[in-house]
Design an enzyme around this catalytic site. Sequence first.
Site, PDB file in Angstrom:
ATOM      1  N   GLU A   1      -9.145  -1.747   5.290  1.00 57.67           N
ATOM      2  CA  GLU A   1      -7.944  -1.940   6.107  1.00 57.67           C
ATOM      3  C   GLU A   1      -8.308  -1.926   7.585  1.00 57.67           C
ATOM      4  O   GLU A   1      -7.862  -2.764   8.364  1.00 57.67           O
ATOM      5  CB  GLU A   1      -6.911  -0.838   5.828  1.00 57.67           C
ATOM      6  CG  GLU A   1      -5.695  -0.937   6.764  1.00 57.67           C
ATOM      7  CD  GLU A   1      -4.588   0.064   6.454  1.00 57.67           C
ATOM      8  OE1 GLU A   1      -4.863   1.048   5.732  1.00 57.67           O
ATOM      9  OE2 GLU A   1      -3.462  -0.157   6.931  1.00 57.67           O
TER      10      GLU A   1
ATOM     11  N   GLN B   1       0.844  -1.194   0.000  1.00 53.99           N
ATOM     12  CA  GLN B   1       0.000   0.000   0.000  1.00 53.99           C
ATOM     13  C   GLN B   1       0.881   1.247   0.000  1.00 53.99           C
ATOM     14  O   GLN B   1       1.525   1.549   1.002  1.00 53.99           O
ATOM     15  CB  GLN B   1      -0.872  -0.019   1.263  1.00 53.99           C
ATOM     16  CG  GLN B   1      -1.735   1.202   1.448  1.00 53.99           C
ATOM     17  CD  GLN B   1      -2.427   1.196   2.821  1.00 53.99           C
ATOM     18  OE1 GLN B   1      -1.877   0.671   3.784  1.00 53.99           O
ATOM     19  NE2 GLN B   1      -3.617   1.748   2.886  1.00 53.99           N
ATOM     20  N   GLY B   2       0.890   1.961  -1.100  1.00 55.77           N
ATOM     21  CA  GLY B   2       1.742   3.151  -1.207  1.00 55.77           C
ATOM     22  C   GLY B   2       0.960   4.429  -0.979  1.00 55.77           C
ATOM     23  O   GLY B   2       0.657   5.173  -1.899  1.00 55.77           O
ATOM     24  N   TYR B   3       0.619   4.665   0.270  1.00 58.17           N
ATOM     25  CA  TYR B   3      -0.108   5.893   0.633  1.00 58.17           C
ATOM     26  C   TYR B   3       0.834   6.891   1.292  1.00 58.17           C
ATOM     27  O   TYR B   3       1.083   7.956   0.777  1.00 58.17           O
ATOM     28  CB  TYR B   3      -1.229   5.577   1.637  1.00 58.17           C
ATOM     29  CG  TYR B   3      -2.487   4.956   1.089  1.00 58.17           C
ATOM     30  CD1 TYR B   3      -2.547   4.436  -0.189  1.00 58.17           C
ATOM     31  CD2 TYR B   3      -3.634   4.901   1.879  1.00 58.17           C
ATOM     32  CE1 TYR B   3      -3.719   3.865  -0.664  1.00 58.17           C
ATOM     33  CE2 TYR B   3      -4.806   4.341   1.413  1.00 58.17           C
ATOM     34  CZ  TYR B   3      -4.853   3.816   0.141  1.00 58.17           C
ATOM     35  OH  TYR B   3      -6.003   3.265  -0.313  1.00 58.17           O
ATOM     36  N   SER B   4       1.330   6.504   2.468  1.00 59.17           N
ATOM     37  CA  SER B   4       2.064   7.463   3.306  1.00 59.17           C
ATOM     38  C   SER B   4       3.322   7.982   2.621  1.00 59.17           C
ATOM     39  O   SER B   4       3.993   7.263   1.881  1.00 59.17           O
ATOM     40  CB  SER B   4       2.465   6.813   4.631  1.00 59.17           C
ATOM     41  OG  SER B   4       1.337   6.318   5.286  1.00 59.17           O
TER      42      SER B   4
HETATM   43  C1  LIG Z   1       3.353  -0.752  11.549  1.00 59.07           C
HETATM   44  C2  LIG Z   1       2.959   0.254  10.523  1.00 59.07           C
HETATM   45  C3  LIG Z   1       2.656  -0.157   9.233  1.00 59.07           C
HETATM   46  C4  LIG Z   1       2.310   0.785   8.254  1.00 59.07           C
HETATM   47  N1  LIG Z   1       2.059   0.345   6.964  1.00 59.07           N
HETATM   48  C5  LIG Z   1       1.779   1.257   5.997  1.00 59.07           C
HETATM   49  C6  LIG Z   1       1.587   0.843   4.635  1.00 59.07           C
HETATM   50  O1  LIG Z   1       1.673  -0.333   4.302  1.00 59.07           O
HETATM   51  N2  LIG Z   1       1.328   1.783   3.708  1.00 59.07           N
HETATM   52  C7  LIG Z   1       1.213   3.115   4.015  1.00 59.07           C
HETATM   53  O2  LIG Z   1       0.950   3.905   3.128  1.00 59.07           O
HETATM   54  N3  LIG Z   1       1.398   3.533   5.298  1.00 59.07           N
HETATM   55  C8  LIG Z   1       1.684   2.647   6.286  1.00 59.07           C
HETATM   56  N4  LIG Z   1       1.902   3.081   7.592  1.00 59.07           N
HETATM   57  C9  LIG Z   1       1.876   4.515   7.873  1.00 59.07           C
HETATM   58  C10 LIG Z   1       0.740   4.970   8.735  1.00 59.07           C
HETATM   59  O3  LIG Z   1      -0.440   5.035   8.006  1.00 59.07           O
HETATM   60  C11 LIG Z   1       1.140   6.337   9.329  1.00 59.07           C
HETATM   61  O4  LIG Z   1       2.246   6.108  10.176  1.00 59.07           O
HETATM   62  C12 LIG Z   1       0.038   6.966  10.116  1.00 59.07           C
HETATM   63  O5  LIG Z   1      -1.024   7.326   9.297  1.00 59.07           O
HETATM   64  C13 LIG Z   1       0.518   8.213  10.887  1.00 59.07           C
HETATM   65  O6  LIG Z   1       1.227   9.091  10.077  1.00 59.07           O
HETATM   66  P1  LIG Z   1       2.659   9.609  10.520  1.00 59.07           P
HETATM   67  O7  LIG Z   1       3.495   8.449  10.809  1.00 59.07           O
HETATM   68  O8  LIG Z   1       3.152  10.565   9.489  1.00 59.07           O
HETATM   69  O9  LIG Z   1       2.409  10.370  11.880  1.00 59.07           O
HETATM   70  P2  LIG Z   1       1.900  11.872  12.044  1.00 59.07           P
HETATM   71  O10 LIG Z   1       0.769  12.107  11.141  1.00 59.07           O
HETATM   72  O11 LIG Z   1       3.069  12.771  11.956  1.00 59.07           O
HETATM   73  O12 LIG Z   1       1.345  11.842  13.526  1.00 59.07           O
HETATM   74  C14 LIG Z   1       2.130  12.105  14.662  1.00 59.07           C
HETATM   75  C15 LIG Z   1       1.207  12.308  15.840  1.00 59.07           C
HETATM   76  O13 LIG Z   1       0.364  13.417  15.612  1.00 59.07           O
HETATM   77  C16 LIG Z   1      -0.991  13.074  15.753  1.00 59.07           C
HETATM   78  N5  LIG Z   1      -1.817  13.860  14.850  1.00 59.07           N
HETATM   79  C17 LIG Z   1      -1.564  14.193  13.561  1.00 59.07           C
HETATM   80  N6  LIG Z   1      -2.567  14.925  13.056  1.00 59.07           N
HETATM   81  C18 LIG Z   1      -3.499  15.043  14.031  1.00 59.07           C
HETATM   82  C19 LIG Z   1      -4.779  15.670  14.132  1.00 59.07           C
HETATM   83  N7  LIG Z   1      -5.310  16.300  13.096  1.00 59.07           N
HETATM   84  N8  LIG Z   1      -5.450  15.589  15.288  1.00 59.07           N
HETATM   85  C20 LIG Z   1      -4.914  14.931  16.333  1.00 59.07           C
HETATM   86  N9  LIG Z   1      -3.716  14.327  16.311  1.00 59.07           N
HETATM   87  C21 LIG Z   1      -3.017  14.377  15.176  1.00 59.07           C
HETATM   88  C22 LIG Z   1      -1.017  11.602  15.438  1.00 59.07           C
HETATM   89  O14 LIG Z   1      -2.139  10.968  15.994  1.00 59.07           O
HETATM   90  C23 LIG Z   1       0.280  11.113  16.050  1.00 59.07           C
HETATM   91  O15 LIG Z   1       0.105  10.903  17.402  1.00 59.07           O
HETATM   92  C24 LIG Z   1       2.257   2.159   8.580  1.00 59.07           C
HETATM   93  C25 LIG Z   1       2.566   2.568   9.876  1.00 59.07           C
HETATM   94  C26 LIG Z   1       2.930   1.643  10.851  1.00 59.07           C
HETATM   95  C27 LIG Z   1       3.275   2.138  12.218  1.00 59.07           C
END
Ligand SMILES: Cc1cc2nc3c(=O)[nH]c(=O)nc-3n(C[C@H](O)[C@H](O)[C@H](O)COP(=O)(O)OP(=O)(O)OC[C@H]3O[C@@H](n4cnc5c(N)ncnc54)[C@H](O)[C@@H]3O)c2cc1C
Lengths: 401, 367
Positions: free
Chosen positions: A247, A129-132
């Site tokens: 998901e 999944q290439g989202y993040s």
């Molecule tokens: C084990 C694992 C597997 C993953 N697999 C995939 C994958 O296969 N494909 C993919 O695309 N992604 C994947 N991800 C990524 C995942 O979707 C992101 O890590 C997640 O959405 C959070 O984004 P971030 O890491 O940039 O954290 P950030 O968005 O930077 O968040 C940091 C903190 O800020 C808080 N925060 C941010 N915005 C808000 C808001 N508006 N209100 C309140 N709090 C907020 C968050 O809750 C968190 O506590 C994976 C992540 C993990 C940990």
Amino acid sequence: MDLSYSAEYESFREEVRSFLEKNADRAPKVGLLMSVGKPSQDLLAWQDLLIENGYAARNIPREYGGYGAAPDLLKRVIIDEEFNRAGMSRGMAGQGPDMLVPTLLEHGSEEQKKGWIRPSIRGETVWCQGYSEPGAGSDLANVQTRAVEDGDDFVINGQKIWTTTAHHSDMMFALVRTEPEASKHAGLSYILIPMKTAGIDVRPLNTMTGAAEFNEVFLTDVRVPQANVVGQRGEGWKIANTTLRHERNMLASSAQLEGSLLGLIALMQREQCNGVRAIDSPLLRDRLLRLQARVLALRYHDMRMLTARIKGERGGAASLVSKLAGCEVSHQIAALAIDVMGELGVLYEGSRYQRADGRWQFLYMFSLGLIIGGGTAQIQKNIISERGLGMPREPQSQTRR
Amino acid sequence: MDFGLSDEQKLLEQTLRRYLDEELPITRVRELVAEEPGNDGGHWKDLAELGVAGILVPEEHGGSGLSILDAAVAAESLAWNVAPTPFLGSAVMASVALTTAGSSAQQARWLPRIATGECRIGVAATELTSRREDAGVSERAGRLNGKSLMVLDATGADHFLVPVGQTGESLALVDAGARGLTCERLRTIDRTRGFAELVFDDAEVADWLGERGGAETAVCHMLNAGRIALAADILGASERAIELAVAYAGQREQFGRVIGSFQAVKHMCAEMVAELEPARALLWYAAHALDGQQEDAALMVAHAKAHLSEIGREIVRTATEVHGGVGFTDEQNLHYWFKRVGLDRQLLGGPDQLREQAALLQGWNTA
Ligand SMILES: Cc1cc2nc3c(=O)[nH]c(=O)nc-3n(C[C@H](O)[C@H](O)[C@H](O)COP(=O)(O)OP(=O)(O)OC[C@H]3O[C@@H](n4cnc5c(N)ncnc54)[C@H](O)[C@@H]3O)c2cc1C
């Protein structure tokens, strides 16, 4: 409410049981959580057998390689129960069968469905999944990876991160920006990218568990046919959210939680401290019972939500809570397992006296990863309150690009 | 009334943190423990010069002769930096055992070398709280038999302190090279400390501390001092995890603002601190009570260790959540603090066991 088991269901249960008994030695060992690697030959063969008998891809139409049964809540429950009781593998799980396939069923073209569903449910094509991206985590719509039209193709440049299983994947479903002039959410498209394409560089990232479950993926002039866009150009946000919904259901699967709980109960029946079995300790047993209640609640909640979905009803706030609740319970099950093992609960990395291949420590950490992944717990709470309860958004939480 | 750290204690904290920050940054810790869990890379000697190894060793034996509260301050700073050291085994548990149970000749033999960091002592005390896998050590004709699991600070240990018998009636010091002793490494989630299993097959004893059969009070005191050090370790590691989370929340942007400006994130950080700060005061009091051998000392120690174990687990988990996906990576290093707290929690009695003890101490379980 009608949960009566007619004779048809009793005989269905018998059928599942005898299948499991007959095929016990063909089942691959149950893995840790989801499969994050390339499926083994054993697993592929097992998956074929499961589909053939209707225990996997059960509701996927036959023309796309599934079993083609109509959705039937009780049968699904019976399958879950019997597989968990036997402790046997449910076959393939993950990004392909659980996330992309249902998305294609909803939004894919006929050609895409014909081309991709069969190999995906059979595990022949592994997906990531290439989202993040570094700048697009919680703020997923901020995706900056650009796809520029060139003849019949798109040429893609950018970087993805946290891409689970990318290092073993054949394909990626990705969110890319195709309409730079459009507003933040309207500029995105959902596209299927073969990982063998020139210009893709996958770099595994180690995690706190000690394994490399996820990766950074760099895309440089990656050429992909325009026909690989799912849905319409500019519709990527909507389609990505369909996948996210699936998901979150997958991450919160109550069958998975029940499996973990059964493992915990077995551990507590075995593990002894100072001559007392953990299950006989009133303190530990009370914690187990609290978790059992939560798992049961989520199980029946799942049945309720499934019923609503089959009937085409909207679930409201109740339909948005499973990921938040389920991932937390999973983490707490692992936390209790570690406490049950006392000092030995910290053993890892194949140490002597480590229990269950270090599964519990792994689950404790990985489930924390899942509390973050798929939309963090805080984002889930925002969704529940804003979409589920209709509460106002936080001021300025939506800035334009 | 003056409830707080003295100027000397604050100075100790500053000195230690400055040293660790400069000499043992997390990047260096990573390299050292990748080679071997618990590997201090020679820094224990430097820390000994700063008075850490001999913190509880009386001045006449070359130590600083300080209190358990001072040791807690040091433990907190060491964990703040996830420093790999034998502080718990040598500087706290062995030193307390020797000063409480050792004869003056024994003290003169062992303590000066503990204070210089030359002598490192692992402690085989797991079975006093949790007996599993038929472990336990007993004596026959002056020699030891049996096994002990999860022997702490085993990396680099030249001697082991071994409570003998069901409740640790006797206390033996065993040379790591003694005939009849085998030591097998165990691997845990936390690489900053080295654990082992010891197997005794008619193993020779180097020294019996105190009366054979009469060491229970000393063993109990040693365990409680160890629990204070562990609780302080949780405190220091949690404190750093909060600092890292707050710093990250001030930099990371999503939705066009720093994430620290979201109430959800602010509240996570505020809750961590609201849990930690009162626990800090509880720990100080418990350490002070143990120093004065006060009547309520054992109860306070049980509560401090149990309570810090519970909130520490929540804090390091929340700090990871604040970091999002980055927090889950190996590269970010946050997991070193996460795992350190996870390990501390399970040692010398988990929170359930310690709360049971707290009930017992108050005469509450008559069943
Ligand atoms: C084990 C694992 C597997 C993953 N697999 C995939 C994958 O296969 N494909 C993919 O695309 N992604 C994947 N991800 C990524 C995942 O979707 C992101 O890590 C997640 O959405 C959070 O984004 P971030 O890491 O940039 O954290 P950030 O968005 O930077 O968040 C940091 C903190 O800020 C808080 N925060 C941010 N915005 C808000 C808001 N508006 N209100 C309140 N709090 C907020 C968050 O809750 C968190 O506590 C994976 C992540 C993990 C940990």
